[in-house]
Design an enzyme around this catalytic site. Structure first.
Site, mmCIF file in Angstrom:
data_model
loop_
_atom_site.group_PDB
_atom_site.id
_atom_site.type_symbol
_atom_site.label_atom_id
_atom_site.label_comp_id
_atom_site.label_asym_id
_atom_site.label_seq_id
_atom_site.Cartn_x
_atom_site.Cartn_y
_atom_site.Cartn_z
ATOM 1 N N HIS A 12 0.933 -1.181 0.161
ATOM 2 C CA HIS A 12 0.014 -0.155 -0.027
ATOM 3 C C HIS A 12 0.731 1.131 -0.071
ATOM 4 O O HIS A 12 1.479 1.540 0.969
ATOM 5 C CB HIS A 12 -0.933 -0.027 1.124
ATOM 6 C CG HIS A 12 -1.952 0.869 1.243
ATOM 7 N ND1 HIS A 12 -3.049 1.024 1.539
ATOM 8 C CD2 HIS A 12 -1.671 2.559 1.113
ATOM 9 C CE1 HIS A 12 -3.791 2.439 1.358
ATOM 10 N NE2 HIS A 12 -2.821 3.246 1.295
ATOM 11 N N HIS A 14 1.640 5.352 -1.892
ATOM 12 C CA HIS A 14 1.105 6.610 -2.450
ATOM 13 C C HIS A 14 2.211 7.227 -2.996
ATOM 14 O O HIS A 14 3.054 7.436 -2.413
ATOM 15 C CB HIS A 14 0.542 7.569 -1.364
ATOM 16 C CG HIS A 14 -0.748 7.105 -0.751
ATOM 17 N ND1 HIS A 14 -1.953 7.187 -1.373
ATOM 18 C CD2 HIS A 14 -0.979 6.310 0.394
ATOM 19 C CE1 HIS A 14 -2.847 6.575 -0.674
ATOM 20 N NE2 HIS A 14 -2.364 6.252 0.498
ATOM 21 N N LEU A 15 2.337 7.214 -4.326
ATOM 22 C CA LEU A 15 3.608 7.635 -5.006
ATOM 23 C C LEU A 15 3.411 9.264 -5.462
ATOM 24 O O LEU A 15 4.090 9.973 -6.001
ATOM 25 C CB LEU A 15 4.302 7.053 -6.145
ATOM 26 C CG LEU A 15 4.947 5.700 -5.862
ATOM 27 C CD1 LEU A 15 5.377 4.849 -7.002
ATOM 28 C CD2 LEU A 15 6.207 6.031 -5.000
ATOM 29 N N ARG A 16 2.075 9.642 -5.612
ATOM 30 C CA ARG A 16 1.806 10.890 -6.033
ATOM 31 C C ARG A 16 2.030 10.914 -7.552
ATOM 32 O O ARG A 16 2.245 9.898 -8.284
ATOM 33 C CB ARG A 16 2.252 11.999 -5.211
ATOM 34 C CG ARG A 16 2.205 11.833 -3.905
ATOM 35 C CD ARG A 16 0.573 11.759 -3.325
ATOM 36 N NE ARG A 16 0.813 11.869 -1.839
ATOM 37 C CZ ARG A 16 -0.409 11.449 -1.240
ATOM 38 N NH1 ARG A 16 -1.424 10.765 -1.805
ATOM 39 N NH2 ARG A 16 -0.527 11.708 0.008
ATOM 40 N N LYS A 101 -9.370 -0.423 -5.415
ATOM 41 C CA LYS A 101 -9.399 0.145 -4.350
ATOM 42 C C LYS A 101 -10.856 0.756 -4.077
ATOM 43 O O LYS A 101 -11.577 1.588 -4.832
ATOM 44 C CB LYS A 101 -8.352 1.155 -4.405
ATOM 45 C CG LYS A 101 -8.122 2.025 -3.166
ATOM 46 C CD LYS A 101 -7.590 1.112 -1.636
ATOM 47 C CE LYS A 101 -8.022 1.984 -0.501
ATOM 48 N NZ LYS A 101 -6.638 2.550 -0.160
ATOM 49 N N HIS A 138 -10.506 0.856 1.855
ATOM 50 C CA HIS A 138 -10.234 1.579 3.027
ATOM 51 C C HIS A 138 -11.307 1.860 4.003
ATOM 52 O O HIS A 138 -12.345 2.020 3.883
ATOM 53 C CB HIS A 138 -10.115 3.133 2.593
ATOM 54 C CG HIS A 138 -9.745 4.318 3.540
ATOM 55 N ND1 HIS A 138 -8.507 4.725 3.826
ATOM 56 C CD2 HIS A 138 -10.532 4.660 4.747
ATOM 57 C CE1 HIS A 138 -8.557 5.529 4.942
ATOM 58 N NE2 HIS A 138 -9.766 5.508 5.365
ATOM 59 N N HIS A 176 -4.347 -0.994 5.627
ATOM 60 C CA HIS A 176 -4.040 -0.420 6.968
ATOM 61 C C HIS A 176 -4.883 -0.477 8.167
ATOM 62 O O HIS A 176 -5.447 0.629 8.664
ATOM 63 C CB HIS A 176 -3.688 1.159 6.734
ATOM 64 C CG HIS A 176 -4.678 1.902 5.644
ATOM 65 N ND1 HIS A 176 -5.937 1.856 6.135
ATOM 66 C CD2 HIS A 176 -4.738 2.594 4.499
ATOM 67 C CE1 HIS A 176 -6.832 2.602 5.193
ATOM 68 N NE2 HIS A 176 -5.952 2.937 4.112
ATOM 69 N N LEU A 221 -4.681 8.988 8.184
ATOM 70 C CA LEU A 221 -6.110 8.021 8.326
ATOM 71 C C LEU A 221 -5.828 6.690 7.883
ATOM 72 O O LEU A 221 -5.013 6.483 6.811
ATOM 73 C CB LEU A 221 -7.046 8.985 7.239
ATOM 74 C CG LEU A 221 -7.449 10.328 7.967
ATOM 75 C CD1 LEU A 221 -8.247 11.092 7.034
ATOM 76 C CD2 LEU A 221 -8.409 10.160 9.242
ATOM 77 N N ASP A 249 1.603 2.492 3.584
ATOM 78 C CA ASP A 249 0.568 3.604 3.445
ATOM 79 C C ASP A 249 1.650 4.961 3.554
ATOM 80 O O ASP A 249 1.145 5.968 3.987
ATOM 81 C CB ASP A 249 -0.521 3.784 4.611
ATOM 82 C CG ASP A 249 -1.468 4.648 3.932
ATOM 83 O OD1 ASP A 249 -1.760 5.212 3.043
ATOM 84 O OD2 ASP A 249 -2.343 4.856 4.942
ATOM 85 N N ALA A 265 -3.548 14.520 5.987
ATOM 86 C CA ALA A 265 -3.464 13.336 6.477
ATOM 87 C C ALA A 265 -2.482 12.723 5.885
ATOM 88 O O ALA A 265 -2.817 12.201 4.569
ATOM 89 C CB ALA A 265 -4.903 12.391 6.536
#
Ligand code: NCD
Ligand code: ZN
Length: 347
Positions: A12, A14-16, A101, A138, A176, A221, A249, A265
């Site tokens: 999990h 986040h690479l943006r 997701k 989520h 998460h 979060l 995450d 977050a």
């Protein structure tokens, strides 16, 4: 003292996009072999074509940053009420995506396009179950009447459990997880359910965030919970139960965005996750199980091979320095501070 384990994966991440992607890609790509890439861009990664294009941007950023590794981004689609089942099936069949997701609408960063009414996505979920495509969720309700610390436990009762009864063949990852309730729910399940656990939820509780001053870098979060919940997560992660695996995450935001009047977050843990985990597993007298959690259970769930190469960590007398803030334009991203000395160093 040293330990060597198969190279871990991050289930999990986040690479943006754009300059943030360029700033953070090396932190993950030099440590992990694979990562499941979250689709909550603005606009989100909704179609197979979006996922293909995003993967190309990730590979281009690696190249531009001179990252020499075989890092493989494993893509996901962002489920919306307009998602077309056939597009999901096609994207899974040709290997463009590994999972889909589900964000409850409004649950977290960039989740405005998420699902408000599960009935609307049932045809897609049914098609996923029939084609063995994993749903990552989520797991928080978004009802403003529900206290933020109770939103995960409530989600299990009012959304996840009913969904699993309705579609028992659907394979679901509760992402998460942050509570004893979630750990026990997964432990008590018979099949088709797994959970990822982040580094920071294993290391900090809500006192770290709120006692003796407010620490916005720990705001994420689902929000960090009481110590008893952290302990339940540590037990689950160190138990060698293959239903629990690492999903950092790691969710970079600029320092300015974190420290604003309405701060974002997300915890950016990609740069020191393994060292933190080694510390924690050693403390739990479970160092030998770190490989199961970080390198074996995830691939087993997703039906992928364990990575061939290895990483080695060494325990030293001097503590690991906190990673320096990562520059992004005129701003920075501040790495996760584990709030205690870390004596493990990755070689
Ligand atoms: C994530 C983000 O910033 O994209 N933030 C977070 O606190 N974890 C979104 C998410 O995974 O909920
Ligand atoms: Zn996330």
């Amino acid at each position: 003292m040293q330990i060597t384990l198969r190279r871990p994966d991050d289930w999990h991440l986040h690479l943006r996009d754009g300059e943030m992607l360029s700033a953070v890609i090396a932190a993950s790509a030099t440590r992990f072999a694979r990562a499941l890439i979250m689709p909550n861009l603005v606009p989100p990664v909704i179609t197979g074509a979006d996922a293909k294009a995003y993967k190309q941007r990730i590979m281009a950023a690696m190249h531009e940053q001179g990252v020499k590794s075989n890092f493989t981004p494993l893509m996901t689609l962002y489920l919306t009420e307009n998602t077309v089942a056939q597009d999901v099936i096609d994207a899974a069949k040709d290997g463009t995506i590994l999972a889909v997701k589900l964000y409850p609408a409004g649950a977290t960063t960039n989740s405005a396009s998420g699902v408000a009414n599960l009935d609307k996505v049932m045809p897609v979920l049914e098609a996923m179950a029939a084609n063995d495509i994993v749903l990552c969720v989520h797991g928080e309700v978004t009802d403003p009447a529900i206290d933020i610390f109770d939103r995960e436990a409530q989600f299990i009762d009012s959304v996840l459990d009913p969904l699993r009864r309705r579609l028992p063949q659907l394979r679901i990852v509760m992402e998460h997880i942050t509570t004893r309730n979630a750990a026990e729910y997964v432990q008590g399940s018979e099949a088709n359910l797994a959970a990822s656990i982040t580094t920071h939820h294993l290391m900090i509780n809500r006192n770290h965030m709120l006692a003796g001053g407010i620490r916005p870098h720990y705001y994420c979060l689902p929000i960090v919970k009481r110590e008893e919940h952290r302990q339940a997560l540590v037990s689950a992660a160190t138990s060698a139960d293959s239903r629990f695996f690492l999903g950092t995450d790691s969710a970079p935001h600029t320092r300015t965005a974190k420290l604003s009047e309405c701060g974002c977050a997300g915890v950016f843990s990609a740069a020191n996750t393994l060292e933190c985990l080694a510390t924690l597993f050693e403390e739990a007298q479970a160092l030998a199980k770190l490989e199961v959690f970080a390198s074996r259970s995830g691939p087993a769930w997703y039906g992928l091979p364990v990575n061939e190469d290895t990483v080695t960590l060494e325990k030293r007398d001097e503590p690991l320095a906190l990673p320096m803030p990562f520059p992004v334009g005129d701003d920075t991203v501040v790495p996760f501070d584990p709030a205690r000395p870390i004596y493990w160093h990755q070689l």
